[in-house]
Write a protein that holds these residues in place. Structure first.
Motif, PDB file in Angstrom:
ATOM      1  N   GLU A 347      51.726  42.418  83.219  1.00 26.28           N
ATOM      2  CA  GLU A 347      53.169  42.190  83.177  1.00 26.28           C
ATOM      3  C   GLU A 347      53.519  40.779  82.706  1.00 26.28           C
ATOM      4  OE1 GLU A 347      51.613  43.539  85.880  1.00 26.28           O
ATOM      5  OE2 GLU A 347      52.131  45.559  85.267  1.00 26.28           O
ATOM      6  N   GLY A 348      52.512  39.909  82.615  1.00 26.73           N
ATOM      7  CA  GLY A 348      52.773  38.546  82.177  1.00 26.73           C
ATOM      8  C   GLY A 348      53.505  37.710  83.210  1.00 26.73           C
ATOM      9  N   ARG A 349      53.327  38.045  84.491  1.00 23.42           N
ATOM     10  CA  ARG A 349      54.020  37.299  85.540  1.00 23.42           C
ATOM     11  C   ARG A 349      53.156  36.190  86.126  1.00 23.42           C
ATOM     12  NH1 ARG A 349      54.193  36.914  90.894  1.00 23.42           N
ATOM     13  NH2 ARG A 349      56.185  36.291  91.863  1.00 23.42           N
ATOM     14  N   SER A 350      51.899  36.522  86.438  1.00 24.52           N
ATOM     15  CA  SER A 350      51.007  35.540  87.045  1.00 24.52           C
ATOM     16  C   SER A 350      49.670  35.569  86.323  1.00 24.52           C
ATOM     17  CB  SER A 350      50.807  35.825  88.536  1.00 24.52           C
ATOM     18  OG  SER A 350      50.100  37.042  88.715  1.00 24.52           O
ATOM     19  N   ALA A 351      48.878  34.517  86.542  1.00 24.46           N
ATOM     20  CA  ALA A 351      47.582  34.421  85.876  1.00 24.46           C
ATOM     21  C   ALA A 351      46.578  33.750  86.795  1.00 24.46           C
ATOM     22  CB  ALA A 351      47.707  33.636  84.574  1.00 24.46           C
ATOM     23  N   GLU A 352      45.329  34.220  86.705  1.00 27.32           N
ATOM     24  CA  GLU A 352      44.239  33.627  87.471  1.00 27.32           C
ATOM     25  C   GLU A 352      43.554  32.564  86.616  1.00 27.32           C
ATOM     26  OE1 GLU A 352      40.153  34.965  89.887  1.00 27.32           O
ATOM     27  OE2 GLU A 352      41.225  36.378  88.569  1.00 27.32           O
ATOM     28  N   PHE A 353      43.161  31.452  87.236  1.00 28.33           N
ATOM     29  CA  PHE A 353      42.466  30.400  86.507  1.00 28.33           C
ATOM     30  C   PHE A 353      41.023  30.282  86.981  1.00 28.33           C
ATOM     31  CE2 PHE A 353      43.357  27.935  90.296  1.00 28.33           C
ATOM     32  CZ  PHE A 353      42.267  27.069  90.379  1.00 28.33           C
ATOM     33  N   ALA A 354      40.201  29.660  86.161  1.00 30.27           N
ATOM     34  CA  ALA A 354      38.826  29.321  86.522  1.00 30.27           C
ATOM     35  C   ALA A 354      38.452  28.055  85.749  1.00 30.27           C
ATOM     36  CB  ALA A 354      37.866  30.457  86.183  1.00 30.27           C
ATOM     37  N   LEU A 355      37.544  27.270  86.316  1.00 28.12           N
ATOM     38  CA  LEU A 355      37.167  26.000  85.698  1.00 28.12           C
ATOM     39  C   LEU A 355      35.694  25.730  85.921  1.00 28.12           C
ATOM     40  CD1 LEU A 355      37.972  23.199  84.418  1.00 28.12           C
ATOM     41  CD2 LEU A 355      38.338  22.402  86.765  1.00 28.12           C
ATOM     42  N   ARG A 373      46.169  20.695  80.766  1.00 32.68           N
ATOM     43  CA  ARG A 373      46.495  21.366  79.506  1.00 32.68           C
ATOM     44  C   ARG A 373      46.698  22.873  79.730  1.00 32.68           C
ATOM     45  NH1 ARG A 373      45.384  19.617  74.303  1.00 32.68           N
ATOM     46  NH2 ARG A 373      45.879  17.582  75.207  1.00 32.68           N
ATOM     47  N   LEU A 374      45.893  23.460  80.625  1.00 30.55           N
ATOM     48  CA  LEU A 374      46.000  24.890  80.913  1.00 30.55           C
ATOM     49  C   LEU A 374      47.345  25.208  81.569  1.00 30.55           C
ATOM     50  CD1 LEU A 374      43.847  27.173  80.495  1.00 30.55           C
ATOM     51  CD2 LEU A 374      43.428  27.046  82.951  1.00 30.55           C
ATOM     52  N   LEU A 375      47.771  24.360  82.506  1.00 27.84           N
ATOM     53  CA  LEU A 375      49.040  24.583  83.184  1.00 27.84           C
ATOM     54  C   LEU A 375      50.219  24.386  82.230  1.00 27.84           C
ATOM     55  CD1 LEU A 375      48.246  22.858  86.598  1.00 27.84           C
ATOM     56  CD2 LEU A 375      48.491  25.316  86.170  1.00 27.84           C
ATOM     57  N   GLU A 376      50.103  23.456  81.292  1.00 31.56           N
ATOM     58  CA  GLU A 376      51.153  23.288  80.282  1.00 31.56           C
ATOM     59  C   GLU A 376      51.314  24.571  79.465  1.00 31.56           C
ATOM     60  OE1 GLU A 376      50.095  19.957  77.895  1.00 31.56           O
ATOM     61  OE2 GLU A 376      50.239  18.502  79.524  1.00 31.56           O
ATOM     62  N   ASN A 382      55.862  31.175  80.060  1.00 30.09           N
ATOM     63  CA  ASN A 382      56.855  31.614  81.053  1.00 30.09           C
ATOM     64  C   ASN A 382      56.229  32.372  82.213  1.00 30.09           C
ATOM     65  OD1 ASN A 382      59.573  31.504  81.855  1.00 30.09           O
ATOM     66  ND2 ASN A 382      59.937  33.608  81.169  1.00 30.09           N
ATOM     67  N   LEU A 383      54.991  32.026  82.571  1.00 30.43           N
ATOM     68  CA  LEU A 383      54.369  32.610  83.753  1.00 30.43           C
ATOM     69  C   LEU A 383      55.046  32.071  85.006  1.00 30.43           C
ATOM     70  CD1 LEU A 383      50.638  32.290  82.669  1.00 30.43           C
ATOM     71  CD2 LEU A 383      51.859  34.432  83.050  1.00 30.43           C
ATOM     72  N   ALA A 384      55.139  32.922  86.013  1.00 30.65           N
ATOM     73  CA  ALA A 384      55.772  32.499  87.271  1.00 30.65           C
ATOM     74  C   ALA A 384      54.820  31.683  88.122  1.00 30.65           C
ATOM     75  CB  ALA A 384      56.269  33.717  88.042  1.00 30.65           C
ATOM     76  N   GLU A 385      53.522  32.035  88.121  1.00 28.85           N
ATOM     77  CA  GLU A 385      52.565  31.326  88.963  1.00 28.85           C
ATOM     78  C   GLU A 385      51.164  31.426  88.387  1.00 28.85           C
ATOM     79  OE1 GLU A 385      52.796  33.257  92.773  1.00 28.85           O
ATOM     80  OE2 GLU A 385      51.322  34.779  92.193  1.00 28.85           O
ATOM     81  N   VAL A 386      50.343  30.463  88.778  1.00 29.28           N
ATOM     82  CA  VAL A 386      48.923  30.442  88.458  1.00 29.28           C
ATOM     83  C   VAL A 386      48.176  30.359  89.780  1.00 29.28           C
ATOM     84  CG1 VAL A 386      47.061  29.133  87.375  1.00 29.28           C
ATOM     85  CG2 VAL A 386      49.261  29.371  86.206  1.00 29.28           C
ATOM     86  N   TRP A 387      47.116  31.168  89.905  1.00 23.91           N
ATOM     87  CA  TRP A 387      46.386  31.200  91.163  1.00 23.91           C
ATOM     88  C   TRP A 387      44.896  31.281  90.897  1.00 23.91           C
ATOM     89  CZ3 TRP A 387      43.316  35.437  92.218  1.00 23.91           C
ATOM     90  CH2 TRP A 387      43.517  36.565  91.412  1.00 23.91           C
ATOM     91  N   GLY A 388      44.124  31.023  91.961  1.00 21.84           N
ATOM     92  CA  GLY A 388      42.677  31.129  91.853  1.00 21.84           C
ATOM     93  C   GLY A 388      42.035  31.228  93.216  1.00 21.84           C
ATOM     94  N   HIS A 389      40.794  31.697  93.251  1.00 27.45           N
ATOM     95  CA  HIS A 389      40.011  31.767  94.475  1.00 27.45           C
ATOM     96  C   HIS A 389      38.953  30.681  94.438  1.00 27.45           C
ATOM     97  CE1 HIS A 389      41.287  36.179  95.081  1.00 27.45           C
ATOM     98  NE2 HIS A 389      41.841  35.452  96.014  1.00 27.45           N
ATOM     99  N   VAL A 390      38.901  29.858  95.465  1.00 25.87           N
ATOM    100  CA  VAL A 390      37.965  28.736  95.552  1.00 25.87           C
ATOM    101  C   VAL A 390      37.167  28.878  96.842  1.00 25.87           C
ATOM    102  CG1 VAL A 390      37.726  26.223  95.569  1.00 25.87           C
ATOM    103  CG2 VAL A 390      39.642  27.283  94.333  1.00 25.87           C
ATOM    104  N   LEU A 391      35.849  28.744  96.742  1.00 25.81           N
ATOM    105  CA  LEU A 391      35.047  28.771  97.972  1.00 25.81           C
ATOM    106  C   LEU A 391      35.495  27.647  98.891  1.00 25.81           C
ATOM    107  CD1 LEU A 391      31.425  29.487  96.657  1.00 25.81           C
ATOM    108  CD2 LEU A 391      32.957  31.051  97.865  1.00 25.81           C
ATOM    109  N   SER A 392      35.608  27.952 100.188  1.00 26.64           N
ATOM    110  CA  SER A 392      36.111  26.963 101.152  1.00 26.64           C
ATOM    111  C   SER A 392      35.231  25.729 101.237  1.00 26.64           C
ATOM    112  CB  SER A 392      36.242  27.623 102.531  1.00 26.64           C
ATOM    113  OG  SER A 392      34.994  28.170 102.939  1.00 26.64           O
ATOM    114  N   GLU A 393      33.946  25.852 100.855  1.00 27.24           N
ATOM    115  CA  GLU A 393      33.057  24.688 100.882  1.00 27.24           C
ATOM    116  C   GLU A 393      33.191  23.828  99.628  1.00 27.24           C
ATOM    117  OE1 GLU A 393      28.799  25.911  99.980  1.00 27.24           O
ATOM    118  OE2 GLU A 393      29.730  27.870 100.353  1.00 27.24           O
TER     119      GLU A 393
END
Length: 426
Positions: A347-355, A373-376, A382-393
């Motif tokens: 839907e082009g609303r949100s996107a997952e990132f990785a680095l 640069r990725l967030l720009e 026109n994405l509403a949000e960017v999210w990701g999963h990060v290991l707690s450690e």
């Protein structure tokens, strides 16, 4: 998921753009044959040399600068199919023969097309390649799918034979060869009887270069190379015509976003080159993973990884630029030291990132710069949000996310932290 060779690059894209823009500024929707050939030459497509002459006498002088035998064509912006009006003479043995053929050609064409503007003649050396196959290659605009690349059997009977196929740009070598295989004439490119195999790779490269022209010259409305000769010695375009339009056509497949390439500033006044990933980056991506520590890979992949398999590496480097972006950092050119990735939902609303930054290049600000640069880019889409999963450690990554304005959200797994950054309200 094969790894294709690098995309061919034009020899002088600015020269091609100037020719097209000058024609548009003059209010023209069609390039002359010399202009069309100059555009092809600028994009690295082999063409037959041609000279322009205003009169039969000048045509003879121009012929003297070339090697015999000669081909002569009428030069008119109003005549598309020159053979239909007697506007082509082949196999002329001398400059004197060229002058005589030009005089007779003026009479024939004036009678057959009395309203056409006749601006002179095109003189070129006769290309004698008796074992060459006559092909057609070009560009057209489909009302549904937008710009397409065309390939098939060429020559004067092209409409009668109707042996042609279209493909969606952008094309790479693998896609171009597959497209060619869907025509009957492709069988004639192979060796048979006393004829060696024609240069099929050279034909495929022409299709790749036409695909690149579609991306970089949005004013192209129609392009025909007919005939495109192909034999064991290579390919050459004998004739070409190009039509233009002021209206940019939307492509069915988003092309490589080369406009995102450029220097990436780092702390301390340094900079590093960044660009979107390309399909031919697969070997460099595999090498980058091999030079990254097992611990860094575990934190990035959320599990152990000894090596990056071909299928996985191909999937990570052959992406859909409409929904995905993978920015790579190069230092030196061709050697990847970092990758920041963004994958949007349908839907082009949100996107997952990785680095991931190569272990020996960490602590220089590369990861932070790539994420900025990725967030720009995400904001421009026109994405509403960017999210990701990060290991707690992974405290360093969590700290970076905090600096970039990400908030923490429940993930349903105590070992994983979900980080979310809102790019617009609501």
């Amino acid at each position: 998921m094969e790894t294709p060779p690098a995309w061919p690059q034009p020899q002088d894209r600015e020269a091609a753009r100037r020719i097209v823009e000058d024609a548009m500024a003059d209010g023209r929707t069609r390039l002359s044959e010399p202009e069309a050939k100059a555009v092809l030459k600028a994009y690295g497509i082999p063409i037959a040399e041609s000279l322009i002459a205003a009169t039969p006498e000048e045509a003879a002088k121009k012929a003297a600068e070339l090697s015999a035998p000669y081909a002569l064509k009428i030069f008119s912006p109003d005549i598309t199919h020159k053979t239909d009006v007697g506007g082509v003479a082949l196999g002329l043995s001398s400059p004197e023969a060229v002058a005589e053929a030009a005089r007779k050609m003026l009479e024939r064409v004036s009678a057959a097309a009395p309203n056409a503007r006749l601006e002179g003649f095109v003189v070129q050396p006769m290309i004698v390649r008796p074992r060459a196959r006559e092909l057609i290659a070009g560009v057209a605009v489909d009302p549904t799918f937008g710009p397409v690349v065309l390939f098939g059997q060429g020559g004067v009977a092209v409409e009668v034979l109707a042996d042609r196929v279209v493909g969606l740009p952008p094309l790479n070598r693998v896609l171009a060869l597959e497209m060619m295989s869907r025509t009957r004439v492709s069988a004639l490119l192979r060796a048979y009887r006393d004829r060696p195999a024609a240069d099929a790779e050279g034909v495929a490269e022409v299709l790749e270069r036409l695909s690149l022209m579609i991306v970089e010259l949005p004013q192209l409305a129609e392009l025909d190379i007919n005939p495109l000769l192909a034999d064991e010695d290579g390919v050459i375009a004998l004739d070409a015509r190009i039509s233009l339009t002021p209206e940019r056509k939307r492509m069915a497949i988003r092309p490589y976003p080369g406009e995102l390439a450029g220097p990436l500033p780092l702390p301390g006044g340094e900079s590093i080159w960044t660009r979107p990933i390309r399909p031919d980056d697969e070997p460099a991506l595999v090498e980058m993973v091999e030079r990254t520590s097992k611990e860094d890979l575990r934190l990035r992949m959320h599990g152990p990884l000894k090596r990056l398999p071909h299928v996985w590496a191909a999937r990570l480097s052959q992406i859909d630029y409409d929904r995905e972006l993978a920015l790579v950092a190069e230092d030196p050119p061709g050697e990847l030291v970092g990758v920041a990735r963004l994958i949007a939902d349908p839907e082009g609303r949100s996107a997952e990132f990785a680095l991931l930054v190569r272990t020996d290049r960490q602590h220089r600000g590369i990861g932070r710069a790539l994420m900025d640069r990725l967030l720009e880019h995400a904001a421009t889409r026109n994405l509403a949000e960017v999210w990701g999963h990060v290991l707690s450690e992974n405290q360093r990554m969590l700290a970076l996310c905090g600096e970039l304005g990400f908030r923490r959200a429940p993930s349903g797994d105590l070992s994983v932290v979900k980080v979310v950054k809102a790019l617009r309200e609501g």
